[in-house]
Each structure stands twice: as structure tokens, then as C-alpha cells.
Motif scaffolding. Sequence first.
Motif: not given
Length: 110
Positions: A68-80
Amino acid sequence: MVRRALPERTCVGCRRRAPASELLRIVAIGDEAGHSLRPDPARRLPGRGANMHPDPACFAQAVRRRAFGRALRITGVPDHGELAEHVDAPTTTPGQPDRARVASKVGRPT
């Protein structure tokens, strides 16, 4: 008559291509605590989206691979957490209303 091709997307969990209508769109919503993943079944939320089969196995693979982080281009670990609830929730047949939800609204003023 010209037949139009359906848009295809790749599932971030299993990496298989499928028509966009079969996949669940996921967006990252940023807040002060970081990013949280939110399902977008209507495909209307703004921002970059990732696509995934609405299947717990694909969800588990995507979380394990940190896709998810790579696909959405966000840093850190997102809350899922919210996305996990949506994927694990029982689904209804497409086109059929959820009978429990409809029954709970019967007789209530709007």
C-alpha cells in the motif's frame, strides 16, 4: 458497432490484472497521526488510489508485502484498520440490498 475495452487495474495483493469493476479502490487519508487506508467502493474519493480484490487473502498479501505504501506513494506504515474491517465484513450479492441494513431503516423517519 465499436466495442470499448474495459479499464484494467492490477491488484496490489496478488498482482493479477482484472477489470477495474472487480477491484476495490483504496485511498490514503492523511491526518495528524499519519495516513489511514480507506476503502472507496464508489471510486469517488480524491487522490491517488490503489486497487485490490475485495478478498482477505489479497489484503493479507498486500499488508505483508507493504504494497500500500508503494502503490499510494506514502512514507511510513499506514493504518489499515478501517480497510481490514471492510474486507472482512460479509458482502452482499452485487445489485442486491443488504437486508439487515434495509430492515433496520424500515419505519424510521428520515
